[in-house]
Design an enzyme around this catalytic site. Sequence first.
Site, PDB file in Angstrom:
ATOM      1  N   CYS A   1      -6.576   9.977   1.851  1.00 48.58           N
ATOM      2  CA  CYS A   1      -6.104  11.080   1.012  1.00 48.58           C
ATOM      3  C   CYS A   1      -6.190  12.391   1.807  1.00 48.58           C
ATOM      4  CB  CYS A   1      -6.949  11.171  -0.269  1.00 48.58           C
ATOM      5  SG  CYS A   1      -6.549  12.614  -1.279  1.00 48.58           S
TER       6      CYS A   1
ATOM      7  N   GLY B   1      -0.284   1.962   7.194  1.00 50.68           N
ATOM      8  CA  GLY B   1      -0.225   1.005   8.307  1.00 50.68           C
ATOM      9  C   GLY B   1       0.497  -0.294   7.981  1.00 50.68           C
TER      10      GLY B   1
ATOM     11  N   CYS C   1      -8.896  14.910  -0.002  1.00 55.01           N
ATOM     12  CA  CYS C   1     -10.356  14.724  -0.036  1.00 55.01           C
ATOM     13  C   CYS C   1     -10.903  13.751   1.018  1.00 55.01           C
ATOM     14  CB  CYS C   1     -10.793  14.251  -1.425  1.00 55.01           C
ATOM     15  SG  CYS C   1     -10.237  12.563  -1.789  1.00 55.01           S
TER      16      CYS C   1
ATOM     17  N   GLU D   1      10.105  -2.645   4.354  1.00 52.25           N
ATOM     18  CA  GLU D   1      10.648  -1.799   3.273  1.00 52.25           C
ATOM     19  C   GLU D   1      11.217  -2.644   2.130  1.00 52.25           C
ATOM     20  OE1 GLU D   1       9.981   1.271   3.477  1.00 52.25           O
ATOM     21  OE2 GLU D   1       9.729   1.616   5.607  1.00 52.25           O
TER      22      GLU D   1
ATOM     23  N   PHE E   1       1.926   5.649   4.934  1.00 51.87           N
ATOM     24  CA  PHE E   1       0.957   6.016   5.983  1.00 51.87           C
ATOM     25  C   PHE E   1      -0.307   5.144   5.976  1.00 51.87           C
ATOM     26  CE2 PHE E   1       3.042   9.900   4.276  1.00 51.87           C
ATOM     27  CZ  PHE E   1       3.938  10.094   5.307  1.00 51.87           C
TER      28      PHE E   1
ATOM     29  N   GLY F   1       0.844  -1.189   0.000  1.00 57.46           N
ATOM     30  CA  GLY F   1       0.000   0.000   0.000  1.00 57.46           C
ATOM     31  C   GLY F   1       0.879   1.239   0.000  1.00 57.46           C
ATOM     32  N   SER F   2       0.258   2.413   0.024  1.00 54.77           N
ATOM     33  CA  SER F   2       0.998   3.680  -0.011  1.00 54.77           C
ATOM     34  C   SER F   2       1.661   3.935   1.343  1.00 54.77           C
ATOM     35  CB  SER F   2       0.019   4.826  -0.294  1.00 54.77           C
ATOM     36  OG  SER F   2      -0.834   4.987   0.830  1.00 54.77           O
TER      37      SER F   2
END
Length: 197
Positions: free
Chosen positions: A144, A18, A147, A87, A16, A13-14
């Site tokens: 995000c 978790g 938004c 990582e 931040f 995932g991106s």
Amino acid sequence: MQSHAGRIEVICGSMFCGKTEELIRRVRRAIIARQKIKVFKPSLDDRYGIQNITSHTGQTVAAVPVLDSSEILQYANAGTTVVAIDEAQFFDVGIVGVVQQLVDSFNIRVIIAGLDLDFRGEPFGAMPQLLSIAEEVVKLHAICVVCGENASRTQRLVNGAPASYHDPIIMVGAQESYEARCRQHHEVPGSPNTRAP
Ligand code: TMP
Ligand code: MG
């Protein structure tokens, strides 16, 4: 206790979203199950000290920093039943063979966390291969910052402005340089993939 059967789990995932938090949760459960666990991270990620992995919420576990993927095989000895790698996007492509060997030759459960996409929104390092060979894939979402929808991308900012597509892929950092964004609010000036508005 009985050791787990060898398998590969990938948490992606991106930034931040978790990932490290979820990796640490799984590591803690494996410790309770009295597994022989080794945690690794690439030594280039020195954000929170070199000997541990730390989530953005401050949770931490001890980890062995390694320069390249082949070093993991040297540390994971015969008694090891669980290997956790944080990582993973930073490792050389040799990580794929190393992970396969841990699972197939040593019956180790391998838990991997890493960014699926770089700041440009393109697959990061060997993550695509690791996702493909995994038994279990979990894709987490951040929020995000523009938004409030689910975020699947990581926005890199340089002096507050979106980083160019042509900037170097590796740049260690956290909130000062990166934000979670949804697809719609992810900006990459100079990208060949940018659609006309
Ligand atoms: P995180 O996923 O645990 O938050 O950490 C991701 C690390 O990867 C962080 O040090 C920033 C770095 N990074 C890059 O080097 N290039 C990139 O394109 C992105 C999105 C992150
Ligand atoms: Mg992390």
